[in-house]
Design a protein around this motif. Structure first.
Motif, PDB file in Angstrom:
ATOM      1  N   LYS A   7      70.565 -14.139 -29.130  1.00  0.00           N
ATOM      2  CA  LYS A   7      70.997 -12.836 -29.629  1.00  0.00           C
ATOM      3  C   LYS A   7      70.212 -11.714 -28.969  1.00  0.00           C
ATOM      4  O   LYS A   7      70.733 -10.621 -28.723  1.00  0.00           O
ATOM      5  N   LYS A   8      68.936 -11.985 -28.675  1.00  0.00           N
ATOM      6  CA  LYS A   8      68.063 -10.968 -28.083  1.00  0.00           C
ATOM      7  C   LYS A   8      67.411 -11.519 -26.823  1.00  0.00           C
ATOM      8  O   LYS A   8      66.209 -11.832 -26.815  1.00  0.00           O
ATOM      9  N   PRO A   9      68.194 -11.685 -25.756  1.00  0.00           N
ATOM     10  CA  PRO A   9      67.637 -12.229 -24.507  1.00  0.00           C
ATOM     11  C   PRO A   9      66.575 -11.303 -23.919  1.00  0.00           C
ATOM     12  O   PRO A   9      66.650 -10.077 -24.064  1.00  0.00           O
ATOM     13  N   ARG A  10      65.588 -11.920 -23.248  1.00  0.00           N
ATOM     14  CA  ARG A  10      64.511 -11.138 -22.654  1.00  0.00           C
ATOM     15  C   ARG A  10      64.876 -10.737 -21.226  1.00  0.00           C
ATOM     16  O   ARG A  10      65.523 -11.491 -20.502  1.00  0.00           O
ATOM     17  N   LYS A  11      64.421  -9.561 -20.832  1.00  0.00           N
ATOM     18  CA  LYS A  11      64.750  -9.052 -19.495  1.00  0.00           C
ATOM     19  C   LYS A  11      64.064  -9.879 -18.410  1.00  0.00           C
ATOM     20  O   LYS A  11      64.608 -10.085 -17.325  1.00  0.00           O
ATOM     21  N   ASN A  12      62.839 -10.329 -18.706  1.00  0.00           N
ATOM     22  CA  ASN A  12      62.070 -11.103 -17.725  1.00  0.00           C
ATOM     23  C   ASN A  12      61.840 -12.517 -18.262  1.00  0.00           C
ATOM     24  O   ASN A  12      60.929 -12.737 -19.059  1.00  0.00           O
ATOM     25  N   PRO A  13      62.673 -13.479 -17.854  1.00  0.00           N
ATOM     26  CA  PRO A  13      62.519 -14.859 -18.324  1.00  0.00           C
ATOM     27  C   PRO A  13      61.121 -15.392 -18.026  1.00  0.00           C
ATOM     28  O   PRO A  13      60.594 -15.196 -16.934  1.00  0.00           O
ATOM     29  N   SER A  14      60.530 -16.050 -19.036  1.00  0.00           N
ATOM     30  CA  SER A  14      59.148 -16.502 -18.840  1.00  0.00           C
ATOM     31  C   SER A  14      58.874 -17.901 -19.369  1.00  0.00           C
ATOM     32  O   SER A  14      57.786 -18.421 -19.165  1.00  0.00           O
ATOM     33  N   ASP A  15      59.827 -18.515 -20.073  1.00  0.00           N
ATOM     34  CA  ASP A  15      59.569 -19.865 -20.580  1.00  0.00           C
ATOM     35  C   ASP A  15      60.806 -20.750 -20.373  1.00  0.00           C
ATOM     36  O   ASP A  15      61.826 -20.321 -19.829  1.00  0.00           O
ATOM     37  N   PHE A  16      60.706 -21.978 -20.810  1.00  0.00           N
ATOM     38  CA  PHE A  16      61.776 -22.942 -20.577  1.00  0.00           C
ATOM     39  C   PHE A  16      63.022 -22.601 -21.385  1.00  0.00           C
ATOM     40  O   PHE A  16      64.142 -22.868 -20.960  1.00  0.00           O
ATOM     41  N   PHE A  17      62.835 -22.009 -22.553  1.00  0.00           N
ATOM     42  CA  PHE A  17      63.963 -21.567 -23.372  1.00  0.00           C
ATOM     43  C   PHE A  17      64.843 -20.580 -22.588  1.00  0.00           C
ATOM     44  O   PHE A  17      66.071 -20.648 -22.626  1.00  0.00           O
ATOM     45  N   ASP A  18      64.190 -19.651 -21.883  1.00  0.00           N
ATOM     46  CA  ASP A  18      64.940 -18.669 -21.095  1.00  0.00           C
ATOM     47  C   ASP A  18      65.787 -19.362 -20.037  1.00  0.00           C
ATOM     48  O   ASP A  18      66.952 -19.008 -19.818  1.00  0.00           O
ATOM     49  N   TYR A  19      65.199 -20.359 -19.383  1.00  0.00           N
ATOM     50  CA  TYR A  19      65.913 -21.094 -18.345  1.00  0.00           C
ATOM     51  C   TYR A  19      67.088 -21.860 -18.949  1.00  0.00           C
ATOM     52  O   TYR A  19      68.188 -21.890 -18.385  1.00  0.00           O
ATOM     53  N   VAL A  20      66.881 -22.476 -20.111  1.00  0.00           N
ATOM     54  CA  VAL A  20      67.941 -23.220 -20.792  1.00  0.00           C
ATOM     55  C   VAL A  20      69.096 -22.291 -21.168  1.00  0.00           C
ATOM     56  O   VAL A  20      70.276 -22.631 -20.985  1.00  0.00           O
ATOM     57  N   ILE A  21      68.766 -21.116 -21.674  1.00  0.00           N
ATOM     58  CA  ILE A  21      69.807 -20.161 -22.078  1.00  0.00           C
ATOM     59  C   ILE A  21      70.632 -19.733 -20.866  1.00  0.00           C
ATOM     60  O   ILE A  21      71.864 -19.618 -20.938  1.00  0.00           O
ATOM     61  N   GLU A  22      69.968 -19.499 -19.746  1.00  0.00           N
ATOM     62  CA  GLU A  22      70.685 -19.153 -18.519  1.00  0.00           C
ATOM     63  C   GLU A  22      71.670 -20.255 -18.137  1.00  0.00           C
ATOM     64  O   GLU A  22      72.808 -19.988 -17.736  1.00  0.00           O
ATOM     65  N   GLU A  23      71.223 -21.510 -18.256  1.00  0.00           N
ATOM     66  CA  GLU A  23      72.074 -22.647 -17.903  1.00  0.00           C
ATOM     67  C   GLU A  23      73.265 -22.756 -18.852  1.00  0.00           C
ATOM     68  O   GLU A  23      74.386 -23.019 -18.429  1.00  0.00           O
ATOM     69  N   ILE A  24      73.021 -22.576 -20.148  1.00  0.00           N
ATOM     70  CA  ILE A  24      74.094 -22.688 -21.143  1.00  0.00           C
ATOM     71  C   ILE A  24      75.176 -21.641 -20.903  1.00  0.00           C
ATOM     72  O   ILE A  24      76.364 -21.900 -21.099  1.00  0.00           O
ATOM     73  N   GLN A  25      74.767 -20.467 -20.471  1.00  0.00           N
ATOM     74  CA  GLN A  25      75.703 -19.349 -20.327  1.00  0.00           C
ATOM     75  C   GLN A  25      76.454 -19.358 -18.996  1.00  0.00           C
ATOM     76  O   GLN A  25      77.356 -18.555 -18.792  1.00  0.00           O
ATOM     77  N   LYS A  26      76.091 -20.253 -18.089  1.00  0.00           N
ATOM     78  CA  LYS A  26      76.783 -20.333 -16.803  1.00  0.00           C
ATOM     79  C   LYS A  26      78.206 -20.848 -16.996  1.00  0.00           C
ATOM     80  O   LYS A  26      78.454 -21.717 -17.837  1.00  0.00           O
ATOM     81  N   GLU A  27      79.127 -20.325 -16.219  1.00  0.00           N
ATOM     82  CA  GLU A  27      80.513 -20.779 -16.299  1.00  0.00           C
ATOM     83  C   GLU A  27      80.615 -22.219 -15.810  1.00  0.00           C
ATOM     84  O   GLU A  27      80.073 -22.577 -14.761  1.00  0.00           O
ATOM     85  N   GLY A  28      81.295 -23.058 -16.590  1.00  0.00           N
ATOM     86  CA  GLY A  28      81.479 -24.455 -16.207  1.00  0.00           C
ATOM     87  C   GLY A  28      80.260 -25.326 -16.419  1.00  0.00           C
ATOM     88  O   GLY A  28      80.200 -26.453 -15.917  1.00  0.00           O
ATOM     89  N   THR A  29      79.266 -24.837 -17.163  1.00  0.00           N
ATOM     90  CA  THR A  29      78.047 -25.615 -17.389  1.00  0.00           C
ATOM     91  C   THR A  29      78.334 -26.900 -18.167  1.00  0.00           C
ATOM     92  O   THR A  29      79.262 -26.950 -18.987  1.00  0.00           O
ATOM     93  N   ILE A  30      77.533 -27.927 -17.904  1.00  0.00           N
ATOM     94  CA  ILE A  30      77.652 -29.175 -18.663  1.00  0.00           C
ATOM     95  C   ILE A  30      76.585 -29.248 -19.757  1.00  0.00           C
ATOM     96  O   ILE A  30      76.555 -30.200 -20.543  1.00  0.00           O
TER      97      ILE A  30
END
Length: 476
Positions: free
Chosen positions: A241-264
């Motif tokens: 709900k409140k993504p961070r502008k500067n990704p800094s942990d593994f959660f940020d990386y996971v969220i980026e992956e989840i939001q990608k089009e066609g992600t598995i």
């Protein structure tokens, strides 16, 4: 009367045939020797009996003596081939994805989640493994080194001001807080709930008889997981709900992956991955560290040699108070031998499961398709044919060996394509902690501090020490 007699006779014949079939399973070849135990239960009760020694678990040792290093049994209703044979164990790891695949009992899946990384195969497993390596790979660990050293120094300073410290719990807390911060930016001081407490409840029933009844250890384990997963899910949803502008942990990386089009990658898979990473990183490493310090306490010669290696690092610096460099870390030759020997005797993972995908001929035996295979690392690590005086702690036995990878005779971190991706992270934490400990502190055991072992995983509890800062003369 005759009708009753006929029904009783049919019942007896049916039960007798069922029991016979249970004890003599069908096989297109020759099964290894062994016993399938009682119908439905198999030998599950014997398997879960406590191991109060540092030796091979009695369940394995007794059957190897009776049947040899390869035998059949039945655990929680599942036919299993047990391997205490280094050649078969290595073969099983190397044939992952072709003749065998990772498998664990349903009770394990219930505990770790149906989407846990240990239960996934093929592309999905490789995909998650590559994700984890973004954090625990070479570049990630180099960046993490200063934080690991800072955390070790702070905790040791804190413990030195206490009357005594229970090492297993203290090191587990230290490593959990560090890992949780790197994975999900979790700060226990700012959280309204205790995430680690839920993992502790989970661990206490991890290796227990699988009765999901209120009050049992297994039930508490499931509740601990449920509560931990609820906290992780809430954190993930709040972050989305409140993504961070500067990704800094593994959660940020996971969220980026989840939001990608066609992600598995799904949210459930991501949460199960987080849960396993948190568990594996702190529980296994804290166990190894506690045993390592116990081994140092029991062997002054090993302590002197380890201390000399780390004091040499300080003497060779221009500034003795500067932080560890990556080059200094990689130069810790004896330390890595010490860590390997600790891992060999700790036997943190007492059993590794696979499932046969096809009928497999091995030597004189056949492993039927669908049967589980249980690799037993303690039987490999405590084999007197490979290790002289296997129960003796001797880091020098690794001087002529390179055990950075799995081999037929060393599988403390698994093997094959599922060699533990967190191995280098574990070694980094142990080496850095030992560096800070032996260069800055002395310690004494508190009387009565023993290593208590429980069924399956061996958790040392109740091992108390008192830390003392070294004075200047001791460091010269």
């Amino acid at each position: 009367m005759w009708a009753l007699f006929i029904w009783v006779s049919l019942l007896v014949i049916t039960v007798t045939h069922w029991v016979y079939s249970w004890r003599n399973p069908k096989c297109k070849g020759k099964l290894p020797p062994g016993s399938m135990g009682l119908p439905l239960l198999g030998e599950t009760i014997q398997f879960f009996k406590p191991n109060t020694t540092s030796d091979i678990p009695p369940f394995i040792k007794e059957r190897v003596k009776k049947y040899g290093p390869i035998f059949k049994t039945n655990l929680v209703g599942r036919p299993v081939i047990v391997s205490a044979d280094p050649d078969l164990s290595y073969f099983v790891f190397q044939q992952e994805g072709r003749r065998f695949q990772s498998w664990y009992p349903d009770t394990f899946t219930n505990i770790f989640g149906k989407n846990n990384v240990g239960s996934l195969h093929g592309f999905m497993y490789k995909y998650l493994k590559s994700m984890v390596l973004t954090l625990f790979g070479y570049d990630g660990l180099k960046k993490m080194l200063p934080q690991v050293e800072l955390t070790a120094n702070k905790r040791l300073e804190l413990w030195s001001n206490q009357e005594s410290v229970e090492l297993k719990d203290a090191t587990a807390s230290m490593i959990f807080d560090l890992t949780a911060k790197k994975l999900i930016s979790h700060d226990p001081d700012e959280s309204s709930e205790n995430l680690r407490a839920n993992f502790v409840a989970f661990i206490q029933g991890l290796i227990s008889f699988p009765f999901d009844i209120p009050g049992t250890a297994y039930h508490k384990c499931l509740k601990g997981r449920e509560n931990a997963m609820r906290m992780l899910r809430n954190m993930l949803q709040e972050r989305r709900k409140k993504p961070r502008k500067n990704p800094s942990d593994f959660f940020d990386y996971v969220i980026e992956e989840i939001q990608k089009e066609g992600t598995i990658l799904t949210e459930e898979i991501a949460l199960d991955l987080m849960f396993v990473l948190l568990f594996a990183s702190f529980e296994t490493t804290s166990l190894a560290l506690t045993l390592a310090i116990k081994f140092l306490s029991d062997d002054p010669k090993v302590l002197r040699r380890l201390t000399e290696e780390h004091e040499t690092i300080l003497r060779n610096r221009e500034d003795a108070n500067s932080g560890l460099t990556w080059e200094e870390y990689k130069s810790m030759t004896y330390t890595f031998q010490f860590i390997n020997e600790t891992a060999r005797l700790a036997n943190i993972v007492p059993a590794i499961f696979r499932k046969a995908l096809i009928d497999i001929k091995y030597k004189d035996y056949t492993i039927p398709a669908g049967w589980a295979v249980m690799v037993c690392p303690p039987a490999v690590h405590l084999n007197p044919k490979k290790y002289e005086d296997p129960l003796v702690f001797n880091p020098s036995r690794w001087e002529e060996s390179n055990a950075n990878d799995a081999s037929k005779h060393f599988m403390a971190f698994g093997g094959g394509m599922r060699f533990c991706v967190g191995t280098d992270f574990t070694k980094l934490q142990m080496a850095v902690f030992l560096h800070s400990l032996v260069t800055k502190y002395r310690w004494e055991e508190i009387k009565g501090g023993n290593i208590v072992r429980t069924p399956g995983l061996q958790f040392p509890n109740g091992y108390h020490v008192r830390l003392h800062k070294k004075n200047i003369l001791e460091n010269e």
